[in-house]
Write a protein that holds these residues in place. Structure first.
Motif, PDB file in Angstrom:
ATOM      1  N   VAL A 191      80.439 -37.268  30.402  1.00 31.74           N
ATOM      2  CA  VAL A 191      79.594 -36.295  31.072  1.00 31.74           C
ATOM      3  C   VAL A 191      80.612 -35.064  31.289  1.00 31.74           C
ATOM      4  CG1 VAL A 191      78.549 -35.955  33.274  1.00 31.74           C
ATOM      5  CG2 VAL A 191      78.216 -38.037  32.153  1.00 31.74           C
ATOM      6  N   ASN A 192      81.978 -35.348  31.853  1.00 34.04           N
ATOM      7  CA  ASN A 192      82.514 -34.224  32.172  1.00 34.04           C
ATOM      8  C   ASN A 192      83.130 -33.360  30.894  1.00 34.04           C
ATOM      9  OD1 ASN A 192      82.616 -34.083  35.037  1.00 34.04           O
ATOM     10  ND2 ASN A 192      84.158 -35.495  35.253  1.00 34.04           N
ATOM     11  N   ALA A 193      83.501 -34.206  29.801  1.00 39.91           N
ATOM     12  CA  ALA A 193      83.795 -33.706  28.561  1.00 39.91           C
ATOM     13  C   ALA A 193      82.822 -32.688  27.998  1.00 39.91           C
ATOM     14  CB  ALA A 193      84.189 -34.759  27.524  1.00 39.91           C
ATOM     15  N   ALA A 194      81.487 -33.129  28.196  1.00 39.34           N
ATOM     16  CA  ALA A 194      80.284 -32.096  27.804  1.00 39.34           C
ATOM     17  C   ALA A 194      80.359 -30.987  28.456  1.00 39.34           C
ATOM     18  CB  ALA A 194      79.086 -32.754  27.910  1.00 39.34           C
ATOM     19  N   ARG A 195      80.828 -31.037  29.923  1.00 36.37           N
ATOM     20  CA  ARG A 195      80.793 -29.705  30.750  1.00 36.37           C
ATOM     21  C   ARG A 195      81.872 -28.886  30.213  1.00 36.37           C
ATOM     22  NH1 ARG A 195      78.993 -29.889  36.673  1.00 36.37           N
ATOM     23  NH2 ARG A 195      78.536 -27.869  35.779  1.00 36.37           N
ATOM     24  N   ASP A 196      83.139 -29.682  29.888  1.00 35.03           N
ATOM     25  CA  ASP A 196      84.098 -28.881  29.399  1.00 35.03           C
ATOM     26  C   ASP A 196      83.844 -28.113  27.958  1.00 35.03           C
ATOM     27  OD1 ASP A 196      85.751 -29.636  31.237  1.00 35.03           O
ATOM     28  OD2 ASP A 196      86.533 -31.421  30.158  1.00 35.03           O
ATOM     29  N   LEU A 197      82.732 -28.628  27.238  1.00 37.55           N
ATOM     30  CA  LEU A 197      82.239 -28.051  25.899  1.00 37.55           C
ATOM     31  C   LEU A 197      81.472 -26.679  26.369  1.00 37.55           C
ATOM     32  CD1 LEU A 197      80.757 -30.720  23.677  1.00 37.55           C
ATOM     33  CD2 LEU A 197      82.556 -29.111  23.189  1.00 37.55           C
ATOM     34  N   ASP A 198      80.964 -26.819  27.316  1.00 35.12           N
ATOM     35  CA  ASP A 198      80.104 -25.601  27.938  1.00 35.12           C
ATOM     36  C   ASP A 198      81.109 -24.317  28.262  1.00 35.12           C
ATOM     37  OD1 ASP A 198      77.365 -24.573  27.782  1.00 35.12           O
ATOM     38  OD2 ASP A 198      77.762 -24.026  29.894  1.00 35.12           O
ATOM     39  N   VAL A 199      82.106 -24.696  28.785  1.00 31.48           N
ATOM     40  CA  VAL A 199      83.124 -23.887  29.220  1.00 31.48           C
ATOM     41  C   VAL A 199      83.918 -23.379  28.103  1.00 31.48           C
ATOM     42  CG1 VAL A 199      85.261 -23.389  30.440  1.00 31.48           C
ATOM     43  CG2 VAL A 199      83.366 -24.882  31.583  1.00 31.48           C
ATOM     44  N   MET A 200      84.138 -24.044  27.041  1.00 27.54           N
ATOM     45  CA  MET A 200      84.475 -23.621  25.831  1.00 27.54           C
ATOM     46  C   MET A 200      83.788 -22.657  25.142  1.00 27.54           C
ATOM     47  SD  MET A 200      86.433 -27.133  24.048  1.00 27.54           S
ATOM     48  CE  MET A 200      86.793 -28.436  25.205  1.00 27.54           C
ATOM     49  N   ARG A 201      82.340 -23.043  25.035  1.00 31.24           N
ATOM     50  CA  ARG A 201      81.495 -22.156  24.406  1.00 31.24           C
ATOM     51  C   ARG A 201      81.345 -20.909  24.891  1.00 31.24           C
ATOM     52  NH1 ARG A 201      77.272 -20.208  26.087  1.00 31.24           N
ATOM     53  NH2 ARG A 201      77.512 -21.415  27.959  1.00 31.24           N
ATOM     54  N   SER A 215      81.245 -39.818  14.962  1.00 36.47           N
ATOM     55  CA  SER A 215      81.187 -41.199  15.619  1.00 36.47           C
ATOM     56  C   SER A 215      81.129 -40.893  17.201  1.00 36.47           C
ATOM     57  CB  SER A 215      82.501 -41.789  15.216  1.00 36.47           C
ATOM     58  OG  SER A 215      82.388 -43.027  15.689  1.00 36.47           O
ATOM     59  N   TYR A 216      82.136 -41.145  18.101  1.00 37.88           N
ATOM     60  CA  TYR A 216      82.110 -40.880  19.468  1.00 37.88           C
ATOM     61  C   TYR A 216      81.801 -39.686  19.641  1.00 37.88           C
ATOM     62  CZ  TYR A 216      83.675 -39.270  23.915  1.00 37.88           C
ATOM     63  OH  TYR A 216      83.598 -38.588  25.116  1.00 37.88           O
ATOM     64  N   GLY A 217      82.044 -38.577  18.903  1.00 37.29           N
ATOM     65  CA  GLY A 217      81.602 -37.025  18.866  1.00 37.29           C
ATOM     66  C   GLY A 217      80.282 -36.807  18.907  1.00 37.29           C
ATOM     67  N   SER A 218      79.557 -38.164  18.378  1.00 34.60           N
ATOM     68  CA  SER A 218      77.947 -37.652  18.320  1.00 34.60           C
ATOM     69  C   SER A 218      77.425 -38.101  19.977  1.00 34.60           C
ATOM     70  CB  SER A 218      77.223 -38.791  17.387  1.00 34.60           C
ATOM     71  OG  SER A 218      77.575 -40.190  17.761  1.00 34.60           O
ATOM     72  N   ARG A 219      78.196 -39.038  20.650  1.00 37.18           N
ATOM     73  CA  ARG A 219      77.796 -39.360  21.993  1.00 37.18           C
ATOM     74  C   ARG A 219      77.934 -38.047  22.819  1.00 37.18           C
ATOM     75  NH1 ARG A 219      81.553 -43.198  25.319  1.00 37.18           N
ATOM     76  NH2 ARG A 219      81.271 -44.398  23.438  1.00 37.18           N
ATOM     77  N   LEU A 220      79.214 -37.304  22.533  1.00 39.64           N
ATOM     78  CA  LEU A 220      79.445 -36.148  23.139  1.00 39.64           C
ATOM     79  C   LEU A 220      78.593 -35.152  22.804  1.00 39.64           C
ATOM     80  CD1 LEU A 220      81.402 -34.522  25.065  1.00 39.64           C
ATOM     81  CD2 LEU A 220      82.881 -34.239  22.894  1.00 39.64           C
ATOM     82  N   GLY A 221      78.137 -34.915  21.589  1.00 40.68           N
ATOM     83  CA  GLY A 221      77.126 -33.941  21.551  1.00 40.68           C
ATOM     84  C   GLY A 221      75.818 -34.069  22.085  1.00 40.68           C
ATOM     85  N   ALA A 222      75.350 -35.381  22.041  1.00 34.75           N
ATOM     86  CA  ALA A 222      74.024 -35.802  22.663  1.00 34.75           C
ATOM     87  C   ALA A 222      74.049 -35.786  24.053  1.00 34.75           C
ATOM     88  CB  ALA A 222      73.573 -37.471  22.232  1.00 34.75           C
ATOM     89  N   VAL A 223      75.149 -35.978  25.019  1.00 33.99           N
ATOM     90  CA  VAL A 223      75.332 -35.755  26.189  1.00 33.99           C
ATOM     91  C   VAL A 223      75.053 -34.342  26.429  1.00 33.99           C
ATOM     92  CG1 VAL A 223      76.803 -35.984  28.221  1.00 33.99           C
ATOM     93  CG2 VAL A 223      76.386 -37.877  26.661  1.00 33.99           C
ATOM     94  N   TYR A 224      75.954 -33.377  25.606  1.00 37.13           N
ATOM     95  CA  TYR A 224      75.801 -32.012  25.886  1.00 37.13           C
ATOM     96  C   TYR A 224      74.453 -31.418  25.936  1.00 37.13           C
ATOM     97  CZ  TYR A 224      76.654 -27.032  25.373  1.00 37.13           C
ATOM     98  OH  TYR A 224      76.424 -25.472  25.437  1.00 37.13           O
ATOM     99  N   ALA A 225      73.786 -31.854  24.779  1.00 32.44           N
ATOM    100  CA  ALA A 225      72.389 -31.501  24.644  1.00 32.44           C
ATOM    101  C   ALA A 225      71.277 -31.771  25.948  1.00 32.44           C
ATOM    102  CB  ALA A 225      71.712 -32.149  23.377  1.00 32.44           C
ATOM    103  N   ALA A 226      71.688 -32.971  26.355  1.00 29.89           N
ATOM    104  CA  ALA A 226      70.985 -33.417  27.642  1.00 29.89           C
ATOM    105  C   ALA A 226      71.181 -32.469  28.880  1.00 29.89           C
ATOM    106  CB  ALA A 226      71.160 -34.811  27.971  1.00 29.89           C
ATOM    107  N   GLN A 227      72.263 -31.955  29.010  1.00 35.12           N
ATOM    108  CA  GLN A 227      72.935 -31.098  30.081  1.00 35.12           C
ATOM    109  C   GLN A 227      72.615 -29.813  30.135  1.00 35.12           C
ATOM    110  OE1 GLN A 227      77.116 -32.989  29.917  1.00 35.12           O
ATOM    111  NE2 GLN A 227      76.789 -32.918  32.115  1.00 35.12           N
ATOM    112  N   PHE A 228      72.729 -29.370  28.528  1.00 31.79           N
ATOM    113  CA  PHE A 228      72.576 -27.937  28.310  1.00 31.79           C
ATOM    114  C   PHE A 228      71.632 -27.728  27.369  1.00 31.79           C
ATOM    115  CE2 PHE A 228      76.790 -28.862  30.207  1.00 31.79           C
ATOM    116  CZ  PHE A 228      77.003 -27.898  31.085  1.00 31.79           C
TER     117      PHE A 228
END
Length: 522
Positions: A191-201, A215-228
């Motif tokens: 959840v926090n790693a996805a928020r970091d992704l948005d700051v990077m973006r 792989s795990y990066g798919s989980r990170l992408g899906a969580v990002y999509a749900a948050q943003f």
């Protein structure tokens, strides 16, 4: 797990020991209309790029950093610096595409340096960017110090007979993780790693996130999509992770998948007179079990003074089985152990093949490469997986179920069962993880995204791709890769072409279309 993108061993996703002190990670989620109060300064930054120093670093790779809050719910608590690297676009750039190679715990900067050639096609339209997530690599790495990595010790029967002693070992391991990891440990997780992704973006100057996660990066992408959801650009999830199954079920699936991959490897190996397990597949399977048991009874000393056990051997096999391209190297590594007692090649597999690259960037706040703990990979992997999983059985339940669980895991795989069960047990006693992923990452209202599932994937079974696509809703488009190995982009020319076509030009294949195995066309 990390995607297989080169012929060198690489990190994989699995459930591993978690670190103590993890907080529930549902707090401080972003408002739909922009950054929450106190976060504006993080969204105002821009990345300063410079050459990555180090004789082995690619000359055209640039390094930088981005600063994020330690705690999104209370940005005043402190900050973290996250390491970035990029290959510049060779033509007209439409922005950046961020890569996550899996794990969790994969060092994105080092992997991009090592496997950058696999992504040069994307530089026709993008800056290709890799990053070390929080708690990983140079980005405030977590560690468990000298915590034991096998609470079942050498005698699993003793652990079943005395579960209270096992629980005490788990509590001691948790304390070691807390002591050696620092404040980032309480704020780690997807959840926090996805928020970091948005700051990077935003720091990269992109209005939308273009993303390729393995792989795990798919989980990170899906969580990002749900948050943003309004910030999703072109997103590809390759080797799709489950969003719903608890770690205990994931461990059984991993053990079963790796046992099947081992049997395929042995069928291939025994056709070669040089196979260290002989030329009979059935006898070879028995030989592998004997090696695991023998090394657990009498571990082999390594050059670093530590013992190489049967569970280390199982971990090395697990890493080497994720791609057919690694099989010849794995065969030589096993032969080196059995013939000479030399563990060095297997150690590279067991550690995920991640060596700390001899480079440094001229930025403050990042951990120096030589100071990244040797156990950072498993420590980060366990911390994230446990932070993402809300299931925490009580002590009584662990004691009651341990014998049954052990039998179930050993039925799934006589080689990998205990190895996987150990990793699941290490979440015991840690604070409950977030329920955001299981409860909220579904029915997305985003642009269409591409999900790649590989039929013969031993780590993320194809059914997870189908289940996750159904869960995400109409946004998900599935590409069926009828090949083997973990993820498709690095092993299938067809998948590679279709992913690049989508990321570069927005061309999606029809939902449910397929790619045949490259071996079928040779």
């Amino acid at each position: 797990m990390l995607a297989k993108l080169s012929t060198r061993p690489s990190l994989r996703r699995c459930a591993v020991p978690c670190a103590a002190g993890l907080a529930l990670l549902g707090a401080g989620l972003p408002a739909a209309d922009g950054p929450a109060p106190g976060l504006a300064r993080f969204y105002d930054q821009k990345v300063t790029w410079s050459a990555c120093e180090g004789e082995d670093m690619p000359k055209d790779l640039q390094c930088g950093k981005v600063t994020v809050p330690l705690d999104y719910a209370d940005p005043k608590k402190g900050t973290l610096d996250l390491a970035l690297a990029r290959y510049r676009a060779t033509g007209r750039s439409r922005g950046s595409v961020l890569l996550n190679f899996g794990g969790p715990g994969g060092q994105g900067v080092g992997q991009l340096a090592m496997a950058g050639k696999d992504f040069m096609g994307l530089t026709n339209g993008y800056d290709v960017v890799g990053f070390d997530p929080r708690g990983v690599g140079r980005s405030s790495p977590v560690s468990c110090g000298n915590a034991p990595d096998d609470p079942l010790a050498a005698d699993g029967d003793a652990a079943v007979a005395d579960p209270q002693a096992l629980l005490e070992k788990l509590r001691d391991a948790a304390a070691e993780c807390t002591e050696h990891s620092g404040p980032v440990l309480r704020h780690i997780g997807t959840v926090n790693a996805a928020r970091d992704l948005d700051v990077m973006r935003d720091a990269l100057g992109d209005g939308k996130l273009n993303y390729l996660g393995f792989s795990y990066g798919s989980r990170l992408g899906a969580v990002y999509a749900a948050q943003f959801p309004d910030k999703v650009g072109r997103m590809v999830l390759d080797g799709v992770d489950t969003l719903t199954e608890p770690l205990s079920e994931q461990g059984v699936v991993s053990a079963q998948g790796q046992q099947t991959a081992l049997e395929n490897f042995l069928a291939w190996c025994t056709e070669d007179i040089a196979c260290p397990f002989g030329q009979n597949p059935r006898e070879a399977r028995e030989h592998v079990v004997e090696v695991v048991e023998s090394l657990d009874r009498d571990p082999v000393p390594t050059d670093f003074g530590e013992a190489f056990s049967g569970q280390d051997f199982a971990g090395a096999l697990a890493q080497g089985l994720f791609s057919r391209e690694l099989w010849p190297s794995l065969q030589r590594a096993v032969a080196q152990l059995l013939e000479d007692g030399d563990t060095s090649r297997l150690e590279a597999f067991a550690s995920g093949g991640v060596a700390h690259p001899p480079w440094r960037a001229a930025h403050r706040g990042l951990t120096d490469p030589q100071d990244v703990p040797m156990d950072n990979l498993p420590a980060a992997l366990m911390a994230v997986n446990c932070a993402d999983d809300p299931d925490r059985p009580a002590a009584e339940q662990v004691g009651r179920d341990l014998g049954r669980l052990r039998a179930r895991y050993e039925r799934a795989s006589p080689v990998f069962g205990r190895y996987r069960l150990t990793q699941v047990l290490m979440c015991y006693g840690r604070p409950k993880g977030t329920d955001f992923i299981r409860d909220e990452v579904k029915d997305l209202d985003t642009p269409r995204m591409l999900l790649v599932g590989t039929r013969g994937d031993p780590a993320t079974p194809y059914r997870w791709t189908v289940e996750t696509a159904e869960r995400l809703g109409s946004s998900a488009v599935v590409l069926d890769n009828r090949g083997e190995g973990h993820t498709g982009y690095g092993s299938s020319k067809c998948v590679h072409r279709k992913v690049d076509a989508f990321l570069l030009y927005g061309t999606l294949p029809p939902d449910g279309s397929s790619c045949g195995s490259d071996h079928d066309t040779e």
